[in-house]
Each structure stands twice: as structure tokens, then as C-alpha cells.
Scaffold this motif. Structure first.
Motif, PDB file in Angstrom:
ATOM      1  N   ALA A 172      85.307  24.523  34.348  1.00 42.93           N
ATOM      2  CA  ALA A 172      85.167  23.536  35.420  1.00 42.93           C
ATOM      3  C   ALA A 172      85.990  22.289  35.129  1.00 42.93           C
ATOM      4  CB  ALA A 172      83.699  23.164  35.604  1.00 42.93           C
ATOM      5  N   VAL A 173      85.965  21.831  33.866  1.00 45.41           N
ATOM      6  CA  VAL A 173      86.723  20.644  33.481  1.00 45.41           C
ATOM      7  C   VAL A 173      88.220  20.911  33.585  1.00 45.41           C
ATOM      8  CG1 VAL A 173      87.375  19.200  31.505  1.00 45.41           C
ATOM      9  CG2 VAL A 173      84.958  19.607  32.022  1.00 45.41           C
ATOM     10  N   VAL A 174      88.654  22.067  33.102  1.00 41.88           N
ATOM     11  CA  VAL A 174      90.078  22.401  33.154  1.00 41.88           C
ATOM     12  C   VAL A 174      90.562  22.514  34.601  1.00 41.88           C
ATOM     13  CG1 VAL A 174      91.750  24.246  32.699  1.00 41.88           C
ATOM     14  CG2 VAL A 174      90.196  23.490  30.900  1.00 41.88           C
ATOM     15  N   ALA A 175      89.757  23.164  35.464  1.00 38.34           N
ATOM     16  CA  ALA A 175      90.128  23.285  36.869  1.00 38.34           C
ATOM     17  C   ALA A 175      90.211  21.908  37.521  1.00 38.34           C
ATOM     18  CB  ALA A 175      89.115  24.150  37.610  1.00 38.34           C
ATOM     19  N   GLY A 176      89.251  21.034  37.191  1.00 42.13           N
ATOM     20  CA  GLY A 176      89.265  19.685  37.755  1.00 42.13           C
ATOM     21  C   GLY A 176      90.456  18.883  37.285  1.00 42.13           C
ATOM     22  N   LEU A 177      90.745  18.945  35.989  1.00 43.25           N
ATOM     23  CA  LEU A 177      91.897  18.220  35.454  1.00 43.25           C
ATOM     24  C   LEU A 177      93.190  18.743  36.070  1.00 43.25           C
ATOM     25  CD1 LEU A 177      93.201  16.231  33.491  1.00 43.25           C
ATOM     26  CD2 LEU A 177      93.079  18.002  31.725  1.00 43.25           C
ATOM     27  N   ALA A 178      93.287  20.060  36.227  1.00 41.81           N
ATOM     28  CA  ALA A 178      94.481  20.642  36.832  1.00 41.81           C
ATOM     29  C   ALA A 178      94.649  20.185  38.276  1.00 41.81           C
ATOM     30  CB  ALA A 178      94.403  22.164  36.763  1.00 41.81           C
ATOM     31  N   ALA A 179      93.524  20.030  38.996  1.00 41.29           N
ATOM     32  CA  ALA A 179      93.592  19.555  40.380  1.00 41.29           C
ATOM     33  C   ALA A 179      94.133  18.126  40.436  1.00 41.29           C
ATOM     34  CB  ALA A 179      92.210  19.628  41.030  1.00 41.29           C
ATOM     35  N   VAL A 180      93.673  17.279  39.521  1.00 39.43           N
ATOM     36  CA  VAL A 180      94.163  15.894  39.475  1.00 39.43           C
ATOM     37  C   VAL A 180      95.651  15.876  39.151  1.00 39.43           C
ATOM     38  CG1 VAL A 180      93.969  13.677  38.298  1.00 39.43           C
ATOM     39  CG2 VAL A 180      91.898  14.974  38.853  1.00 39.43           C
ATOM     40  N   LEU A 181      96.062  16.672  38.173  1.00 39.77           N
ATOM     41  CA  LEU A 181      97.482  16.736  37.814  1.00 39.77           C
ATOM     42  C   LEU A 181      98.304  17.305  38.971  1.00 39.77           C
ATOM     43  CD1 LEU A 181      97.240  18.000  34.125  1.00 39.77           C
ATOM     44  CD2 LEU A 181      97.847  15.710  34.910  1.00 39.77           C
ATOM     45  N   GLY A 182      97.709  18.262  39.711  1.00 36.36           N
ATOM     46  CA  GLY A 182      98.402  18.802  40.868  1.00 36.36           C
ATOM     47  C   GLY A 182      98.656  17.749  41.925  1.00 36.36           C
ATOM     48  N   HIS A 183      97.688  16.855  42.122  1.00 36.68           N
ATOM     49  CA  HIS A 183      97.870  15.761  43.080  1.00 36.68           C
ATOM     50  C   HIS A 183      98.934  14.780  42.590  1.00 36.68           C
ATOM     51  CE1 HIS A 183      96.804  12.817  46.160  1.00 36.68           C
ATOM     52  NE2 HIS A 183      96.862  11.908  45.210  1.00 36.68           N
ATOM     53  N   MET A 184      98.903  14.480  41.307  1.00 32.99           N
ATOM     54  CA  MET A 184      99.845  13.508  40.756  1.00 32.99           C
ATOM     55  C   MET A 184     101.272  14.061  40.669  1.00 32.99           C
ATOM     56  SD  MET A 184      97.671  11.836  37.620  1.00 32.99           S
ATOM     57  CE  MET A 184      96.302  10.717  37.908  1.00 32.99           C
ATOM     58  N   PHE A 185     101.374  15.366  40.410  1.00 38.70           N
ATOM     59  CA  PHE A 185     102.683  15.993  40.197  1.00 38.70           C
ATOM     60  C   PHE A 185     102.766  17.270  41.037  1.00 38.70           C
ATOM     61  CE2 PHE A 185     101.253  13.945  36.245  1.00 38.70           C
ATOM     62  CZ  PHE A 185     102.205  12.944  36.125  1.00 38.70           C
ATOM     63  N   THR A 186     102.799  17.099  42.366  1.00 41.79           N
ATOM     64  CA  THR A 186     102.791  18.239  43.261  1.00 41.79           C
ATOM     65  C   THR A 186     104.169  18.883  43.386  1.00 41.79           C
ATOM     66  OG1 THR A 186     102.490  18.940  45.559  1.00 41.79           O
ATOM     67  CG2 THR A 186     102.980  16.602  45.200  1.00 41.79           C
TER      68      THR A 186
END
Length: 213
Positions: free
Chosen positions: A92-106
Motif C-alpha cells: 500500500a505504501v509503495v503504491a501510494g508513493l508511486a502515485a505521488v511520483l507519477g503525479h510529480m513526474f508524469t
């Protein structure tokens, strides 16, 4: 599926979800490139400033949902695999962190995205709601006393970490993975606000309610 494979799949799903540039697409629906207006950011704050609350608030909700959904789904999916609680939390933490990084670096916009505040709020709602509440209280405090969204957002990151540490300390159960996630997110949000920090120090940062040309 092995725990490692499950976490990697969760990370990929989180990044793909987080990378959806709703603010950019909202601007295109109105015939503009949001990156060329206001602060140039694709996040909800700039969309509200340029296009108004009627469009900006839905963008904020969508940006939050694209953080909440993968974190929640990863936890549910990995739990169904019969994994241990530590693996479920990690996914869950990894998926959440990846989502934030996806927003920052789409990848949709040549890996240049937003600052991740709304998406981070969505992730925290899914995996650490008390921390999100603490961050929200700090955000409201700084926003209504200074009217600076950027300053409120950075201080909210600090509030999230402080809330996590306080709750863990009182319960006597330290989740270092979750606390590390909070610290990392706080750092990322502050780093993504570098230009805002410069404007705050120079006294040129825009306050909420003031439209920017």
C-alpha cells in the motif's frame, strides 16, 4: 505471486494512476495549456487560480482519488494473496508513493508534473487517515493565517510526520515503513516547492484569492 512481484505490480499500478494529468486535461478542455498560465503548475491550486473553482475543485478531487485508489487497491489485493500484514502495508505504501511520483513526474508531459499535495492527501486518506487529519489541520491553520497555499502545503507535510510520530509514540508501536513514507513525502513536497520558497523569501508569492495573469 511472490511478495516482491506483488509490490512491483503495486508500484507500477500506482505510478500509472498517479501520472494521469487531470489539471492539464482540464485546461485543454477549455482550450488552454495550463502550464502557460498562472504559476505554470498542473495542480489544482493553479487550475483554481486560472480556471476557477468550478473546474479546480473537481481536479483536486480527481488528483486525490488517483492517490487513494491504488494505495487502497494494493492493500486489498495483496491481502487476498494471503500475504503477511507487513507485506500488505508495504504494498500500500509503495503504491501510494508511486502515485505521488507519477503525479510529480508524469510520462504524459515529459516527466514534468505537479507538486503532489492533493495526491499525497489521497494516499494518506487510504493508509494513514489520522496523519492526513493532522496535516489538514496544519494546512488550514497556515492557510487562513497567511493565505499562502504553498506555505500551508509544506507545513502540512510537517504536520503529517508529527502526527504519525505522536500516534506511534502514544501507542508504543513504531511503524518505520509508514514513518519513513511520511518523511519522504514531506521532503518531496518541500523540494517541489523550491520556486515557491524563493518567492516567499522575496515577498512575491501570490496569495489565495488573487488571480495571476
Amino acid at each position: 505471486m511472490t511478495p516482491t512481484a506483488a509490490i512491483l505490480v503495486s508500484a507500477l499500478g500506482g505510478y500509472l494512476s498517479g501520472s494521469l494529468p487531470f489539471g492539464y486535461w482540464a485546461g485543454k478542455l477549455k482550450g488552454i495549456d495550463i502550464r502557460q498560465h498562472g504559476s505554470g503548475n498542473i495542480g489544482a491550486t493553479n487550475v483554481i487560480r486560472v480556471l476557477g473553482k468550478g473546474i479546480g475543485i473537481p481536479v483536486f478531487i480527481l488528483d486525490a482519488l488517483k492517490g487513494w485508489l491504488p494505495a487502497w487497491l494494493a492493500g486489498v489485493w495483496v491481502a487476498q494473496q494471503g500475504a503477511a500484514q507487513e507485506i500488505i502495508s508495504a504494498a500500500a505504501v509503495v503504491a501510494g508513493l508511486a502515485a505521488v511520483l507519477g503525479h510529480m513526474f508524469t510520462f504524459w508531459l515529459s516527466f514534468k508534473g505537479g507538486k503532489g499535495v492533493a495526491t499525497t492527501a489521497g494516499v494518506l486518506l487510504g493508509i494513514a487517515p489520522l496523519a492526513m487529519l493532522g496535516g489538514l489541520i496544519v494546512w488550514l491553520l497556515f492557510f487562513f493565517t497567511t493565505r499562502y497555499v504553498s506555505l500551508a502545503s509544506m507545513m502540512a507535510g510537517v504536520g503529517v510526520v508529527a502526527t504519525m510520530a505522536t500516534v506511534m509514540g502514544r501507542n508504543g508501536q513504531w511503524d518505520l515503513v509508514m514513518l519513513g513514507f511520511g518523511i519522504l513525502i514531506m521532503g518531496l513536497v518541500i523540494v517541489r516547492h523550491r520556486s515557491n520558497i524563493s518567492r516567499l523569501l522575496a515577498g512575491t508569492e501570490s496569495k489565495a484569492g488573487r488571480k495571476k495573469a
